[in-house]
Design a protein around this motif. Sequence first.
Motif, PDB file in Angstrom:
ATOM      1  N   GLY A  78       0.868  -1.207   0.029  1.00 37.58           N
ATOM      2  CA  GLY A  78       0.130   0.051  -0.011  1.00 37.58           C
ATOM      3  C   GLY A  78       0.805   1.307   0.154  1.00 37.58           C
ATOM      4  N   ASN A  79       2.105   1.347   0.435  1.00 39.38           N
ATOM      5  CA  ASN A  79       2.919   2.412   0.315  1.00 39.38           C
ATOM      6  C   ASN A  79       3.335   2.973  -0.865  1.00 39.38           C
ATOM      7  OD1 ASN A  79       2.293   2.677   3.261  1.00 39.38           O
ATOM      8  ND2 ASN A  79       4.269   1.841   3.919  1.00 39.38           N
ATOM      9  N   TRP A  80       3.599   1.788  -1.903  1.00 43.30           N
ATOM     10  CA  TRP A  80       4.236   2.216  -3.000  1.00 43.30           C
ATOM     11  C   TRP A  80       3.526   1.260  -4.168  1.00 43.30           C
ATOM     12  CZ3 TRP A  80       8.340   5.383  -2.898  1.00 43.30           C
ATOM     13  CH2 TRP A  80       9.073   5.478  -1.830  1.00 43.30           C
ATOM     14  N   GLY A  81       2.145   1.337  -3.960  1.00 41.85           N
ATOM     15  CA  GLY A  81       1.426   0.988  -5.050  1.00 41.85           C
ATOM     16  C   GLY A  81       0.739  -0.691  -4.409  1.00 41.85           C
ATOM     17  N   GLU A  82       0.293  -1.388  -5.451  1.00 38.86           N
ATOM     18  CA  GLU A  82      -0.619  -2.422  -5.169  1.00 38.86           C
ATOM     19  C   GLU A  82       0.279  -3.781  -4.904  1.00 38.86           C
ATOM     20  OE1 GLU A  82      -4.115  -3.181  -7.590  1.00 38.86           O
ATOM     21  OE2 GLU A  82      -4.275  -0.862  -7.746  1.00 38.86           O
ATOM     22  N   ILE A  83       1.665  -3.743  -5.362  1.00 40.40           N
ATOM     23  CA  ILE A  83       2.326  -4.867  -5.454  1.00 40.40           C
ATOM     24  C   ILE A  83       2.941  -5.040  -3.729  1.00 40.40           C
ATOM     25  CG2 ILE A  83       4.458  -6.056  -6.061  1.00 40.40           C
ATOM     26  CD1 ILE A  83       3.986  -5.013  -8.820  1.00 40.40           C
ATOM     27  N   PRO A  84       2.606  -6.055  -3.094  1.00 35.16           N
ATOM     28  CA  PRO A  84       3.107  -6.241  -1.984  1.00 35.16           C
ATOM     29  C   PRO A  84       4.672  -6.503  -1.744  1.00 35.16           C
ATOM     30  CG  PRO A  84       2.008  -8.308  -2.069  1.00 35.16           C
ATOM     31  CD  PRO A  84       1.758  -7.027  -3.502  1.00 35.16           C
ATOM     32  N   MET A  85       5.236  -6.071  -0.367  1.00 34.08           N
ATOM     33  CA  MET A  85       6.574  -6.706  -0.311  1.00 34.08           C
ATOM     34  C   MET A  85       6.554  -7.885   0.372  1.00 34.08           C
ATOM     35  SD  MET A  85       9.904  -4.508   1.453  1.00 34.08           S
ATOM     36  CE  MET A  85      10.874  -5.389   2.505  1.00 34.08           C
ATOM     37  N   ALA A  86       7.388  -8.864  -0.005  1.00 38.87           N
ATOM     38  CA  ALA A  86       7.376 -10.027   0.539  1.00 38.87           C
ATOM     39  C   ALA A  86       7.879  -9.851   2.077  1.00 38.87           C
ATOM     40  CB  ALA A  86       8.090 -11.135  -0.359  1.00 38.87           C
ATOM     41  N   PRO A  87       7.522 -10.783   2.859  1.00 42.98           N
ATOM     42  CA  PRO A  87       8.120 -10.809   4.237  1.00 42.98           C
ATOM     43  C   PRO A  87       9.430 -11.514   4.366  1.00 42.98           C
ATOM     44  CG  PRO A  87       6.109 -12.168   4.189  1.00 42.98           C
ATOM     45  CD  PRO A  87       6.240 -11.785   2.622  1.00 42.98           C
ATOM     46  N   HIS A  88      10.154 -11.110   5.372  1.00 35.69           N
ATOM     47  CA  HIS A  88      11.338 -11.848   5.424  1.00 35.69           C
ATOM     48  C   HIS A  88      11.552 -12.255   7.047  1.00 35.69           C
ATOM     49  CE1 HIS A  88      12.022  -9.680   1.593  1.00 35.69           C
ATOM     50  NE2 HIS A  88      12.693 -10.466   1.415  1.00 35.69           N
ATOM     51  N   PRO A  89      10.717 -13.135   7.518  1.00 27.23           N
ATOM     52  CA  PRO A  89      10.811 -13.314   8.895  1.00 27.23           C
ATOM     53  C   PRO A  89      12.175 -13.981   9.430  1.00 27.23           C
ATOM     54  CG  PRO A  89       9.411 -15.175   7.712  1.00 27.23           C
ATOM     55  CD  PRO A  89       9.889 -14.083   6.686  1.00 27.23           C
ATOM     56  N   ALA A  90      13.039 -14.369   8.753  1.00 23.19           N
ATOM     57  CA  ALA A  90      14.401 -15.166   9.235  1.00 23.19           C
ATOM     58  C   ALA A  90      15.194 -14.128   9.359  1.00 23.19           C
ATOM     59  CB  ALA A  90      14.747 -15.939   8.245  1.00 23.19           C
ATOM     60  N   ILE A  91      15.092 -12.573   9.008  1.00 26.36           N
ATOM     61  CA  ILE A  91      16.151 -11.743   9.412  1.00 26.36           C
ATOM     62  C   ILE A  91      15.995 -11.141  10.679  1.00 26.36           C
ATOM     63  CG2 ILE A  91      16.821  -9.272   8.407  1.00 26.36           C
ATOM     64  CD1 ILE A  91      15.876 -10.079   5.611  1.00 26.36           C
ATOM     65  N   PRO A  92      16.941 -11.272  11.551  1.00 24.54           N
ATOM     66  CA  PRO A  92      16.953 -10.806  12.815  1.00 24.54           C
ATOM     67  C   PRO A  92      16.611  -8.896  12.856  1.00 24.54           C
ATOM     68  CG  PRO A  92      18.728 -12.048  12.510  1.00 24.54           C
ATOM     69  CD  PRO A  92      18.103 -11.793  11.261  1.00 24.54           C
ATOM     70  N   GLU A  93      16.132  -8.644  13.720  1.00 24.69           N
ATOM     71  CA  GLU A  93      15.523  -7.107  13.727  1.00 24.69           C
ATOM     72  C   GLU A  93      16.735  -6.230  13.438  1.00 24.69           C
ATOM     73  OE1 GLU A  93      13.049  -3.980  16.509  1.00 24.69           O
ATOM     74  OE2 GLU A  93      13.301  -6.020  17.207  1.00 24.69           O
ATOM     75  N   GLU A  94      17.581  -6.518  14.487  1.00 29.01           N
ATOM     76  CA  GLU A  94      18.967  -5.734  14.428  1.00 29.01           C
ATOM     77  C   GLU A  94      19.548  -5.871  13.000  1.00 29.01           C
ATOM     78  OE1 GLU A  94      20.085  -3.548  16.464  1.00 29.01           O
ATOM     79  OE2 GLU A  94      18.329  -4.000  17.507  1.00 29.01           O
ATOM     80  N   ASP A  95      19.650  -6.878  12.290  1.00 30.82           N
ATOM     81  CA  ASP A  95      20.065  -6.904  10.822  1.00 30.82           C
ATOM     82  C   ASP A  95      19.155  -5.957   9.921  1.00 30.82           C
ATOM     83  OD1 ASP A  95      22.051  -8.347  11.714  1.00 30.82           O
ATOM     84  OD2 ASP A  95      21.284 -10.148  10.706  1.00 30.82           O
ATOM     85  N   ALA A  96      17.757  -6.115  10.280  1.00 32.06           N
ATOM     86  CA  ALA A  96      16.884  -5.368   9.367  1.00 32.06           C
ATOM     87  C   ALA A  96      17.018  -3.834   9.578  1.00 32.06           C
ATOM     88  CB  ALA A  96      15.339  -5.727   9.485  1.00 32.06           C
ATOM     89  N   LYS A  97      17.410  -3.616  10.829  1.00 28.76           N
ATOM     90  CA  LYS A  97      17.765  -2.158  11.017  1.00 28.76           C
ATOM     91  C   LYS A  97      18.895  -1.512  10.264  1.00 28.76           C
ATOM     92  CE  LYS A  97      15.151  -1.602  15.321  1.00 28.76           C
ATOM     93  NZ  LYS A  97      15.155  -1.194  16.749  1.00 28.76           N
TER      94      LYS A  97
END
Length: 132
Positions: free
Chosen positions: A102-121
């Motif tokens: 919804g922020n950049w159009g209709e195509i959703p961003m895939a989730p990446h649940p295996a990425i640790p929060e600190e790495d995502a930051k």
Amino acid sequence: MKKTIWAPVCISAAILFAACGGGEEKKTEEKSEETPVVVDDSMVAPTAGKGKELIAAQDCKTCHQEDAKLIGPSYNEIAAKYENNDENIATLAGKVIKGGAGNWGEIPMAPHPAIPEEDAKEMVKYILSVGK
């Protein structure tokens, strides 16, 4: 006669043993522990290294490029839209992990649940530093 033969052999062995340093305690130099240098980098812009390396290890380039829109926005577009602050870093890191739409159009961003929060930051910090 047996004593006369063994006496020179024992004396020679003792001299040889002493000459080779046998029986002496070897002194080891104690290395002084140096105080580790602590660098305060809180006022330094995030380094591209860690975030960029983390992104390279993931599938981000499938949908994103640094300066051109693919399936998702470019890193330059993201950096232009979001101010580089702790709140946006936490929000965008959450989108990296949970996915979003919804922020950049209709195509959703895939989730990446295996990425640790600190790495995502770290990844988001790099993205927000691109083009600035």
